[in-house]
Design a protein around this motif. Structure first.
Motif, PDB file in Angstrom:
ATOM      1  N   CYS A   5      37.545   8.451  68.878  1.00 46.52           N
ATOM      2  CA  CYS A   5      38.315   8.248  67.921  1.00 46.52           C
ATOM      3  C   CYS A   5      37.428   8.540  66.704  1.00 46.52           C
ATOM      4  O   CYS A   5      36.377   8.679  66.404  1.00 46.52           O
ATOM      5  CB  CYS A   5      38.578   6.767  67.556  1.00 46.52           C
ATOM      6  SG  CYS A   5      37.358   5.850  67.283  1.00 46.52           S
ATOM      7  N   THR A   7      36.346   8.163  62.774  1.00 46.22           N
ATOM      8  CA  THR A   7      35.893   7.190  61.823  1.00 46.22           C
ATOM      9  C   THR A   7      35.713   7.581  60.429  1.00 46.22           C
ATOM     10  O   THR A   7      35.781   8.651  60.003  1.00 46.22           O
ATOM     11  CB  THR A   7      34.895   6.476  62.466  1.00 46.22           C
ATOM     12  OG1 THR A   7      33.605   7.141  62.536  1.00 46.22           O
ATOM     13  CG2 THR A   7      35.192   6.011  63.854  1.00 46.22           C
ATOM     14  N   CYS A   8      34.922   6.836  59.522  1.00 48.26           N
ATOM     15  CA  CYS A   8      34.549   7.383  58.471  1.00 48.26           C
ATOM     16  C   CYS A   8      33.715   8.469  58.087  1.00 48.26           C
ATOM     17  O   CYS A   8      33.692   9.173  57.083  1.00 48.26           O
ATOM     18  CB  CYS A   8      34.011   6.121  57.802  1.00 48.26           C
ATOM     19  SG  CYS A   8      34.996   4.498  57.268  1.00 48.26           S
ATOM     20  N   LEU A  28      40.212   3.535  58.712  1.00 50.70           N
ATOM     21  CA  LEU A  28      40.050   2.471  58.849  1.00 50.70           C
ATOM     22  C   LEU A  28      40.576   1.481  58.074  1.00 50.70           C
ATOM     23  O   LEU A  28      40.785   0.364  58.427  1.00 50.70           O
ATOM     24  CB  LEU A  28      38.366   2.080  59.243  1.00 50.70           C
ATOM     25  CG  LEU A  28      37.753   2.977  60.218  1.00 50.70           C
ATOM     26  CD1 LEU A  28      36.111   2.788  60.249  1.00 50.70           C
ATOM     27  CD2 LEU A  28      38.449   3.200  61.414  1.00 50.70           C
TER      28      LEU A  28
END
Length: 210
Positions: A5, A7-8, A28
């Motif tokens: 996945c 993410t930041c 997120l």
């Protein structure tokens, strides 16, 4: 949640900081429920220790942004949280730096309690470290767990890590019960500035991405 996945670290927007753009679909921040977010915000508002630390950190950042060094920031932070006694968990390889830091802290009114990584002088063989990883006969192991326990025993108000090895620092953080920050992150090759490998990832350290 998928292992693949986004993410930041995949985000090029960081709208969570600026709030002047659009959040990406995988953000997120937007995936948080109100319950999740409120529960964490409550930890800053209604937990007295968290509140004091968060406010002190924000005040140091806001008041001294890009104007003072990290040594000075630690001093200002320690003052704001009311710390009187500061513990230093130091690598023996950076003992001179820790001595200087200790002198600066004392000049600024703090008590200092320093513990070096080789405390106890336990030979590496005692914990079954192989001969191929030992540089000299009788070489002492790094002992971050004992560092943590001794600083806890000394009842320091704030601990500062100075150059503990990768992994040894992890054990120190794991076993200390005292609020801890870091002054120096060890990087023997880059003069204790590990960010250089990131800044030069398109040139000298391009090999890291190959």
């Amino acid at each position: 949640m998928s292992d693949n996945c986004l993410t930041c670290t995949d985000c090029a927007v960081t709208n969570c900081a600026s709030k002047d753009k659009e959040y990406p679909e995988f953000c997120l921040t937007t995936s948080l429920s109100d319950i999740e977010l409120d529960a964490v915000v409550d930890l800053y508002i209604n937990n007295p220790e968290n509140k004091k630390i968060a406010q002190a950190a924000a005040e140091v950042e806001g008041e001294f942004y890009c104007t003072i060094t990290r040594v000075q920031e630690i001093i200002e932070f320690a003052k704001k949280i009311g710390a009187k006694k500061i513990g230093i968990a130091t690598c023996v390889g950076l003992i001179n730096e820790s001595r200087i830091f200790s002198k600066i802290l004392k000049k600024n009114g703090f008590k200092v309690y320093g513990v070096a990584c080789k405390v106890g002088a336990v030979e590496k063989k005692k914990i079954n470290i192989g001969d191929e990883y030992i540089k000299k006969t009788g070489e002492s192991m790094c002992n971050p767990i004992m560092q943590a326990k001794l600083l806890d025993k000394a009842q320091t108000d704030l601990n500062v890590v100075v150059g503990l090895c990768v992994g040894h620092d992890s054990l120190f953080y794991k076993y200390t019960n005292i609020l801890t920050t870091t002054l120096i992150t060890k990087d023997r090759v880059l003069g204790h500035n590990p960010a250089v490998a990131l800044y030069t990832s398109n040139s000298y350290y391009k090999k890291l991405l190959e």
